[in-house]
Scaffold this active site. Structure first.
Site, mmCIF file in Angstrom:
data_model
loop_
_atom_site.group_PDB
_atom_site.id
_atom_site.type_symbol
_atom_site.label_atom_id
_atom_site.label_comp_id
_atom_site.label_asym_id
_atom_site.label_seq_id
_atom_site.Cartn_x
_atom_site.Cartn_y
_atom_site.Cartn_z
ATOM 1 C CB SER A 416 -7.035 -44.078 9.639
ATOM 2 O OG SER A 416 -7.196 -44.606 8.357
ATOM 3 C CG ASP A 535 -7.890 -41.544 6.882
ATOM 4 O OD1 ASP A 535 -7.484 -41.329 8.032
ATOM 5 O OD2 ASP A 535 -7.728 -42.617 6.289
#
Length: 676
Positions: A416, A535
């Site tokens: 991320s 993610d």
């Protein structure tokens, strides 16, 4: 210490896996289950003793996580001599078990860690019943800890075989440069033992000597110091080289090779056995003595197909695991991720390292050799940057301190926001440049730089398409690929439909980052090679695991997520602020009171918006996983910003400052780790 019985298969996706332990990685599923059934997980805290010198051996130990030190204490215990360190995947205790002698040194935990413990009876039965374990131990037992006659102490000896699928003379310089890198990085005694029969025409160029002398293996059953030293050549880079002549008569070479290598383990710390292409007695014995095999293969389909057969023979015939066999290939024919994947499919093995053309020893070439040397020596330093949205701006502060203190980072992984910061840093941006980039995002311009109204999407896929943030990232790194980074980079994404972690190590960096920052519900998933990715922090918010799988022994992890205690403390501070406001409230006029009440009501209502609901829920779950993996790192940095918010990309200073402060607090521990 605490004991935990294995009631089921250890799953590294949740906790641990025997498949990532070299000793067990080549075992069948049934054999792995047998090990799990017999083993026990033992938890150690920093400073705990695993066993004391002089005590009776009663178990075999495999490091699952943490660092452990083997040391010898003087009779008065006034001084200690550290012999070596054990990291994830290392094992110890087998020498005393197999010889029946008491432990000759003490082992203590240098950090919190976990060990897989096998009782003596169970260990001996497994060695007898599972040939792969016996083969692995037989290669390491004789030379892992060798008694030095001159120095009078025990030390670790590492032996690796070096093979070439093509003409061995054409990559002679690669092994020479490899040895030079090992000598430079370790400051230990390194020797190339060259069994390739042909004299190398590049010898004069590499060693600055007119003629090449050789040690004739057929002259004596047992090597003699004077005779061997007469054939020994010292390279200007500080390592040694010996060319060995062999007669291959009636199988005598096998015994003589064994005798020679045993002789050399008493005198050198790293033995690089350069083997001929033919699998004769010399190659058989050289492979039997080696812990690791480096195989150089040209990156074309014909060479890779031929190499695949040799690699399978190493695994099936000699008991090496796929982790023990390191495939090295030139990068000249591998231009993109598709080619890389295709070549690995042909091999049936992972390509461990792509080495650039020598080109008069360019910086990129030297960096590749340095990485190879440090991986073999077990001194690679990895940095894992975790997820956390705006909290992850603290990563910039961490990098700034590491740069200022000249802390060497050999490989970086990110999930991320950690993927974004780590990707830009590995692509060539300094911490100061990243800081300036972050400071350029403010309340007025931040939305339009990263999102924008044109990026709004139908909510059933995500509120934003992700095109704008993709353009923003691409404006800084363009189409740069993983092969073009200054250090190795790994980025984590999550497959939406299989819940598997997807590790990016090739292709365009911008694609990997875009996948890794696809926050569920906020950004659209990223479609890549037929997979729907979200993610990376959802499945691996602190990517320590990928570094461990790469053979990184020293890992620094940065977890920027707030835990339950952090959130409680933040709420306490908020309440204190509210109490101060209430004091001010009493002195306000009626209209002033109404204004304050409206402002507080709006603030409370805004805090329960859909974006906060999504992000806080995700980060609650991610923290638990990140905390687990943080304990498996050697150094954990945890910058906490109580007054921060996951969306405050427009206010980077406080996050960066927290990263700097927490890293400075850990500098002593980081430097201690590097010194081991």
């Amino acid at each position: 210490m605490g004991f935990f019985e294995f009631g089921k298969k250890i799953d590294l996706g949740k906790e641990y896996s025997l498949e990532d332990i070299p000793l067990f990685s080549s075992l069948t599923n049934s054999d792995q289950k047998l090990v799990e059934k017999k083993g026990r997980l033992v938890q150690y805290r920093r400073g705990d003793t695993v066993y004391d010198e002089g005590t009776k051996a009663d178990a075999f130990y495999v490091v699952i996580s943490g660092r452990f030190r083997l040391f010898h204490a003087s009779p008065s215990h006034a001084t200690e001599q550290t012999l070596l360190y054990f990291y994830r995947g290392d094992h110890f205790g087998e020498t005393s078990l197999l010889t029946g002698r008491p432990h000759s040194a003490t082992v203590e935990a240098k950090s919190d860690g976990l060990i897989l413990r096998l009782e003596k009876e169970d260990f001996l039965k497994l060695v007898n019943d599972i040939p792969a374990i016996s083969l692995h131990l037989s290669r390491t037992l004789g030379h892992r800890l060798t008694k030095s006659e001159a120095a009078g102490h025990r030390r670790e000896v590492k032996i690796a075989a070096f093979c070439t699928q093509g003409n061995p003379q054409e990559v002679f310089h690669l092994w020479i440069d490899f040895a030079a890198a090992v000598a430079h990085e370790t400051k230990r005694k390194v020797l190339i033992v060259d069994f390739v029969s042909e004299r190398n025409p590049r010898f004069r160029e590499e060693f600055h000597r007119e003629s090449q002398t050789s040690y004739d293996l057929s002259q004596s059953e047992n090597p003699r110091e004077g005779e061997f030293n007469a054939a020994l050549v010292e390279h200007p880079a500080g390592f040694y080289y010996a060319h060995i002549l062999s007669d291959s008569v009636a199988g005598k070479d096998e015994k003589r090779v064994s005798s020679l290598l045993t002789f050399l383990t008493y005198r050198y710390d790293y033995l690089m056995i350069r083997l001929p292409r033919n699998m004769g007695h010399v190659s058989f014995e050289g492979l039997k003595q080696s812990d690791t095999v480096y195989v150089h293969c040209e990156a074309d389909k014909q060479s890779l197909t031929a190499c695949s057969e040799s690699l399978q023979e190493l695994v099936q015939g000699f008991g090496f695991s796929k982790r023990d066999v390191k495939v090295i290939a030139p990068d000249k024919n591998i231009k993109d991720e598709n080619t890389f994947s295709e070549f690995e499919k042909i091999l049936g093995f992972r390509i461990f390292s792509l080495v650039p053309e020598r080109e008069d020893k360019s910086k990129k070439y030297q960096t590749s050799l340095r990485y190879l040397a440090k991986e073999w020596a077990g001194t690679l330093v990895g940095l894992a940057l975790g997820s956390g949205a705006a909290y992850g701006l603290a990563h910039i502060g961490v990098l700034q301190v590491l740069e200022e203190e000249n802390i060497p980072i050999d490989v970086v992984s990110g999930s991320s926001i950690g993927a974004l910061v780590g990707g830009l840093w590995a692509a060539g941006y300094s911490a100061q440049e990243l800081k300036e980039l972050a400071l350029g995002i403010n309340k007025r311009t931040g939305f339009f730089k990263l999102l924008g109204f044109q990026d709004l999407s139908l909510a059933h896929w995500g509120f934003f398409k992700g095109h704008q943030v993709n353009r923003f990232i691409k404006s800084y790194i363009g189409n740069k690929t993983f092969q073009e980074t200054r250090i190795p980079l790994r980025i984590i994404g999550t497959n939406l439909f299989t819940s598997e972690a997807v590790t990016f190590e090739a292709g365009r960096i911008v694609d990997a980052i875009r996948a890794s920052i696809s926050i569920p519900g906020i950004f659209r998933p990223f479609f890549y090679k037929g997979d729907c990715l979200i993610d990376g922090g959802v499945i691996d918010p602190l990517p320590v695991k990928v570094l461990s799988q790469m053979g990184v022994k020293k890992i620094i992890a940065v977890n920027v997520l707030l835990g339950p205690k952090d959130r409680i403390e933040r709420n306490r501070l908020i309440q204190e602020t509210q109490a101060q406001k209430m004091k001010q409230f009493a002195s306000k006029s009626m209209w002033g009171k109404i204004s304050m009440e409206m402002a507080e009501a709006f603030k409370t209502r805004y805090a329960i918006n859909i974006f906060n609901v999504i992000m806080n829920t995700i980060q609650f779950m991610e923290y638990e996983m990140a905390e687990t993996w943080g304990h498996k790192a050697d150094v954990l940095i945890h910058p906490v910003v109580y007054e921060g918010n996951w969306a405050q990309f427009y206010d980077p200073v406080k996050f960066i400052k927290a990263g700097e402060e927490k890293t400075r607090e850990q500098l002593t521990e980081i430097k201690r780790l590097l010194a081991e």
